[in-house]
Design an enzyme around this catalytic site. Structure first.
Site, PDB file in Angstrom:
ATOM      1  N   ASP A  51       7.502 -11.514 -18.287  1.00  0.00           N
ATOM      2  CA  ASP A  51       7.192 -11.296 -16.870  1.00  0.00           C
ATOM      3  C   ASP A  51       7.154  -9.797 -16.649  1.00  0.00           C
ATOM      4  OD1 ASP A  51      10.386 -10.944 -16.488  1.00  0.00           O
ATOM      5  OD2 ASP A  51       9.293 -10.096 -14.776  1.00  0.00           O
ATOM      6  N   ASP A  53      14.802 -16.281 -11.227  1.00  0.00           N
ATOM      7  CA  ASP A  53      15.875 -15.435 -11.686  1.00  0.00           C
ATOM      8  C   ASP A  53      17.101 -15.698 -10.818  1.00  0.00           C
ATOM      9  OD1 ASP A  53      16.224 -11.883 -12.504  1.00  0.00           O
ATOM     10  OD2 ASP A  53      17.141 -13.683 -13.321  1.00  0.00           O
ATOM     11  N   SER A  54      18.265 -15.381 -11.367  1.00  0.00           N
ATOM     12  CA  SER A  54      19.532 -15.825 -10.780  1.00  0.00           C
ATOM     13  C   SER A  54      20.029 -14.919  -9.657  1.00  0.00           C
ATOM     14  CB  SER A  54      20.594 -15.852 -11.886  1.00  0.00           C
ATOM     15  OG  SER A  54      20.499 -14.634 -12.634  1.00  0.00           O
TER      16      SER A  54
HETATM   17  N1  LIG Z   1      18.739 -11.825 -14.609  1.00  0.00           N
HETATM   18  C1  LIG Z   1      18.181 -10.738 -15.178  1.00  0.00           C
HETATM   19  N2  LIG Z   1      16.949 -10.341 -14.751  1.00  0.00           N
HETATM   20  C2  LIG Z   1      16.384  -9.234 -15.320  1.00  0.00           C
HETATM   21  C3  LIG Z   1      15.110  -8.789 -14.853  1.00  0.00           C
HETATM   22  C4  LIG Z   1      14.358  -9.488 -13.732  1.00  0.00           C
HETATM   23  C5  LIG Z   1      13.283 -10.436 -14.270  1.00  0.00           C
HETATM   24  C6  LIG Z   1      12.667 -11.256 -13.146  1.00  0.00           C
HETATM   25  C7  LIG Z   1      12.730 -12.640 -13.213  1.00  0.00           C
HETATM   26  C8  LIG Z   1      12.174 -13.412 -12.188  1.00  0.00           C
HETATM   27  C9  LIG Z   1      11.557 -12.783 -11.088  1.00  0.00           C
HETATM   28  C10 LIG Z   1      11.479 -11.401 -11.039  1.00  0.00           C
HETATM   29  C11 LIG Z   1      12.036 -10.630 -12.063  1.00  0.00           C
HETATM   30  C12 LIG Z   1      14.564  -7.642 -15.446  1.00  0.00           C
HETATM   31  N3  LIG Z   1      13.400  -7.003 -15.170  1.00  0.00           N
HETATM   32  C13 LIG Z   1      13.352  -5.912 -16.006  1.00  0.00           C
HETATM   33  N4  LIG Z   1      14.450  -5.899 -16.823  1.00  0.00           N
HETATM   34  C14 LIG Z   1      15.224  -6.956 -16.473  1.00  0.00           C
HETATM   35  C15 LIG Z   1      16.479  -7.386 -16.961  1.00  0.00           C
HETATM   36  C16 LIG Z   1      17.060  -8.525 -16.360  1.00  0.00           C
HETATM   37  C17 LIG Z   1      18.360  -9.001 -16.780  1.00  0.00           C
HETATM   38  O1  LIG Z   1      19.029  -8.434 -17.677  1.00  0.00           O
HETATM   39  N5  LIG Z   1      18.866 -10.097 -16.168  1.00  0.00           N
END
Ligand SMILES: Nc1nc2c(CCc3ccccc3)c3nc[nH]c3cc2c(=O)[nH]1
Length: 373
Positions: A267, A93-94
């Site tokens: 995930d 994730d970013s």
């Molecule tokens: N970038 C991003 N990540 C989200 C995650 C984390 C997922 C994640 C990815 C990789 C590692 C850990 C968590 C979300 N978790 C619950 N809802 C979420 C929404 C978003 C979102 O809108 N954008």
């Protein structure tokens, strides 16, 4: 083996899809559940066990790894796969989402975000370009764009502002990512609970011709009905031939209902976090091992399971470990819960291939709906 990223649809059953993503580091069978390995580790598990349970890919996090041990350090040590000894695909994730939920946000504007570390209060910044650079240093296989995830409920104007900035950040991430055939950069659809904003986001991202797309901005506390209605409206606007990843979802019931609507990748911290808190998921329902009624129960969690944690240990022993806060309690229940999730995904993949999704889905929903047993 392949030197490119490719997604193939193998079967469909209604809107449910069975596919596979082939990448240089391996194949991801979809629908897929991706265990969360935030700091380069799936908590309380050996990654060999995670693999044996059927996981084709694990997740990492820019936010945690940039703070500790640092992206450049991981790169000097050969990248995340070498560091954690996981040779299969990794999605990262970013960092934007974690900044909103964990860090002390100092500034958020067109440039990016400035925040204080939740670990030591030091100040850091993330821009779309830096997030992609960090994901490159980690040698991540699937890299997520930097985005802004709005907490609901929110005003339309606020949702629109964040969605449009996330679109501009997607373009900047695409430029920064460049052309890396064996890797992918996924866009993230935003737009809150406003359908026309969701559609605008999906269509603008589709025009960028990225290798895959996530649905963001959900699993942030909204009712399941809201999440499902957004999926129902948004998914038809997303390219059929590209994988769809629903971020942060979810319970077995959420997963079944989202697969039904056309999601390929999931995930969720639930199976691992619940395991650390003494909660076991089984095909006959949930078992809260903290509960005194298990204190002398000699039965295992599930004698039919192929997972030793479910088959070989009495509930009495698991209750004892949980009550004594022993590490082995978290280890065995995490093992059990990830085994349960991976067996659900294998069932769903098989059911879609056989055109039997609806019946299998109903059985899973009934299992999950059973209360504590
Ligand atoms: N970038 C991003 N990540 C989200 C995650 C984390 C997922 C994640 C990815 C990789 C590692 C850990 C968590 C979300 N978790 C619950 N809802 C979420 C929404 C978003 C979102 O809108 N954008």
């Amino acid at each position: 083996m392949t030197d490119h990223f490719a997604f193939r649809l193998l079967a469909t059953d209604g809107r449910a899809r069975r596919g596979e993503i082939t990448m240089p580091r391996g194949t991801i069978r979809t629908p897929a559940f991706m265990p969360v390995g935030t700091g380069g580790t799936v908590k309380a598990m050996y990654l060999d066990q995670v693999r044996e349970l059927g996981a084709d890919i694990i997740l990492g996090n820019v936010y945690h790894l940039m703070l500790r041990p640092g992206a450049e350090r991981v790169a000097r040590l050969g990248g995340l796969h070498e560091f954690a000894r996981w040779p299969h695909p990794i999605l990262t994730d970013s960092g934007g989402f974690q900044v909103m939920s964990l860090a002390g946000l100092r500034k958020l504007d067109e440039t990016g975000v400035v925040f204080k570390s939740h670990i030591d209060g030091s100040e850091h910044s993330l821009t779309p370009e830096r997030s992609i650079e960090i994901q490159g240093l980690l040698d991540s296989d699937i890299q997520m764009q930097l985005d802004e995830c709005i907490r609901l409920p929110a005003e339309r104007a606020e949702i629109e502002r964040a969605m449009e900035m996330s679109l501009r950040w997607a373009e900047r991430c695409k430029v920064a990512f460049g052309d890396q055939p064996g890797k992918a950069m996924f866009g993230i659809v935003q737009g809150g609970d406003v359908v026309d904003l969701r559609l605008r986001s999906a269509e603008a991202l589709a025009a960028l011709d990225l290798k895959g797309y996530a649905i963001g901005g959900l699993a942030v506390g909204e009712p399941q009905a809201v999440m499902l209605s957004i999926l129902h409206e948004t998914l038809p606007a997303m390219p059929e031939a590209k994988p769809r990843y629903l971020m942060g979802v979810g319970t077995p019931d959420d997963i079944v209902e989202s697969v039904r609507r056309g999601i390929d990748m999931f995930d969720c911290v639930m199976p691992t976090r619940a395991g650390r808190h003494g909660l076991a998921f089984t095909r006959r329902g949930k078992v809260n091992l903290k509960n005194a009624r298990h204190a002398e129960d000699p039965r295992p969690l599930d004698e039919t399971s192929s997972c030793p944690a479910a088959r070989d240990y009495s509930r009495a022993y698991l209750h004892h470990l949980v009550r004594s806060d022993e590490q082995l309690g978290a280890m065995l229940l995490t093992w059990n819960n990830l085994a349960y999730y991976q067996s659900l995904m294998a069932d769903l993949r098989d059911a879609i291939e056989r055109g039997a999704f609806e019946s299998r889905a109903g059985a899973i929903k009934d299992e999950w709906a059973r209360g504590d047993i």
